[in-house]
Design an enzyme around this catalytic site. Structure first.
Site, PDB file in Angstrom:
ATOM      1  N   HIS A 183     -20.998  12.213 -73.019  1.00  0.00           N
ATOM      2  CA  HIS A 183     -21.019  12.923 -71.748  1.00  0.00           C
ATOM      3  C   HIS A 183     -19.670  13.595 -71.539  1.00  0.00           C
ATOM      4  O   HIS A 183     -18.719  13.378 -72.298  1.00  0.00           O
ATOM      5  CB  HIS A 183     -21.325  11.973 -70.594  1.00  0.00           C
ATOM      6  N   ASN A 196     -16.501  11.702 -72.101  1.00  0.00           N
ATOM      7  CA  ASN A 196     -16.188  11.384 -73.487  1.00  0.00           C
ATOM      8  C   ASN A 196     -15.609  12.590 -74.220  1.00  0.00           C
ATOM      9  O   ASN A 196     -14.628  12.472 -74.971  1.00  0.00           O
ATOM     10  CB  ASN A 196     -17.439  10.902 -74.217  1.00  0.00           C
ATOM     11  N   ASP A 241     -18.218  19.833 -69.266  1.00  0.00           N
ATOM     12  CA  ASP A 241     -19.581  20.351 -69.142  1.00  0.00           C
ATOM     13  C   ASP A 241     -19.598  21.829 -68.782  1.00  0.00           C
ATOM     14  O   ASP A 241     -20.296  22.628 -69.419  1.00  0.00           O
ATOM     15  CB  ASP A 241     -20.348  19.585 -68.063  1.00  0.00           C
TER      16      ASP A 241
END
Length: 380
Positions: A130, A133, A160
């Site tokens: 994610h 990480n 992200d």
């Protein structure tokens, strides 16, 4: 694919997005916001997505991708598409029979955008992860937080969306421009562990010049500098201070009624604890509203720390009109702004599969074809 084009600079651009989470849907939303027709390939019909901001402005077709008939429909979409976006683990699209080689054979002009955390190749490419990480492995998470304490997750924005969505968009739109010259599509491998470091050129430069220590809360921009951090006010609120330049720092000192000669020690790191105590003590003595009033109209680079709800009502945002409300959810208006090709207000999503029949008709399938697809479980 639709006869009625949306307004905006990307009007007419055809995008197919494989349903997923996080950076892929965000990239698709931003393309849709600016006028692209984005069709999401969903796995089932009827799921409510009306509260999902990343689904706004898109259409949805629900296909059972394990059926041969669904592959035929999918390739009909691909043949008319400019861009495909997918965010599966490497190899998933290939196992579905939808890999780049197959899709580019169907449409040699297709831009095949692939979004992952670890990249299409490499020692971690098949490992789950994610944002936190991915950010951890770039070295940037190490810089966020207080010295001597665990790093603080900066939401899921940096990897992200910053290192992921934005670099996926940069990749597919760059490939689109290149296609205007070559006439050919290509594959974009957008990996968050590649994108995050690409945003950190300033920090690398400062490290190379000996101006950045590789530890948190010890530098100019990580909360180490007393003139670039947040302070608590008398009412338990917080004030952000970003008075980096000397002329702005001088205005900060003036507003806080601190000695002007503190300007002489601004960049002396040995004196930073002294400055932090003085600045923090002054700010702590008064309320947030007091300091907002003191620094209004100045160049001290001071601003209140607002909650998300407070930010919606802030004059800066209401006057710029950079929030809209869809299905009861306050969210960002399309950005950036264009002087001529202005995008329209996005339409909220409803349920997955809402546009299946419409999309199939636009692809040339008739009612009998659609009924047959429903009966044979081609449609999910």
């Amino acid at each position: 694919m639709s006869a009625a084009k949306k307004s905006g600079p990307l009007s007419g651009l055809q995008v197919v997005e494989m349903a997923g989470l996080g950076p892929g849907p965000m990239a698709g939303q931003l393309l849709a916001d600016l006028g692209a027709e984005v069709i999401v390939v969903d796995r089932r019909t009827g799921e409510r997505i009306d509260k999902d901001v990343n689904r706004r402005g898109k259409k949805s077709i629900a296909l059972n991708m394990k059926s041969e008939g669904a592959l035929d429909v999918f390739f009909s979409l691909i043949e008319k598409a400019d861009i495909l976006i997918e965010g599966f683990r490497p190899g998933v699209m290939e196992r579905l029979g939808l890999g780049p080689d197959v899709c580019l054979a169907k449409n040699p002009k297709l831009i095949f955008g692939r979004m992952t955390g670890w990249g299409q190749e490499g020692p971690l490419s098949q490992t789950a992860g994610h944002d936190l990480n991915y950010l951890a492995m770039t070295g940037l998470l190490h810089t966020i937080g207080e010295e001597g304490r665990p790093p603080v997750p900066p939401l899921n924005i940096a990897a992200d969306y910053g290192g992921g969505s934005m670099f996926l968009l940069l990749g597919v739109l760059s490939a689109l421009f290149e296609r205007s010259q070559s006439g050919k599509g290509q594959v974009i491998d957008a990996a968050m562990v590649d994108g995050v470091p690409a945003m950190v050129g300033l920090i690398y430069s400062m490290m190379g010049r000996g101006l950045w220590q590789d530890k948190p809360q010890s530098n100019l921009l990580d909360g180490g500098a007393p003139f670039y951090r947040c302070y608590e006010t008398a009412d338990g609120r917080h004030l952000s201070v970003g008075s980096l330049e000397p002329q702005f720092f001088a205005q900060l000192l003036q507003g806080l009624a601190l000695p002007a000669d503190y300007s002489k020690i601004q960049m002396n790191m040995a004196q930073w604890p002294k400055l932090e105590e003085a600045i923090g003590g002054a700010i702590k003595a008064k309320s947030l509203d007091h300091w907002v009033g003191v620094f209004a109209g100045t160049d001290a680079c001071v601003a209140p720390v607002l909650s998300i709800e407070e930010s919606h009502a802030a004059a800066l945002n209401t006057e710029r009109g950079n929030r809209i409300i869809l299905n009861g959810i306050t969210q960002a208006a399309p950005a950036p702004r264009f002087s001529r090709s202005k995008p329209q207000t996005p339409q909220p999503a409803g349920r997955t599969g809402d546009h299946t029949a419409q999309i199939l008709q636009e692809l040339g399938f008739n009612e009998n074809d659609i009924t047959a697809m429903q009966n044979s479980k081609v449609l999910a």
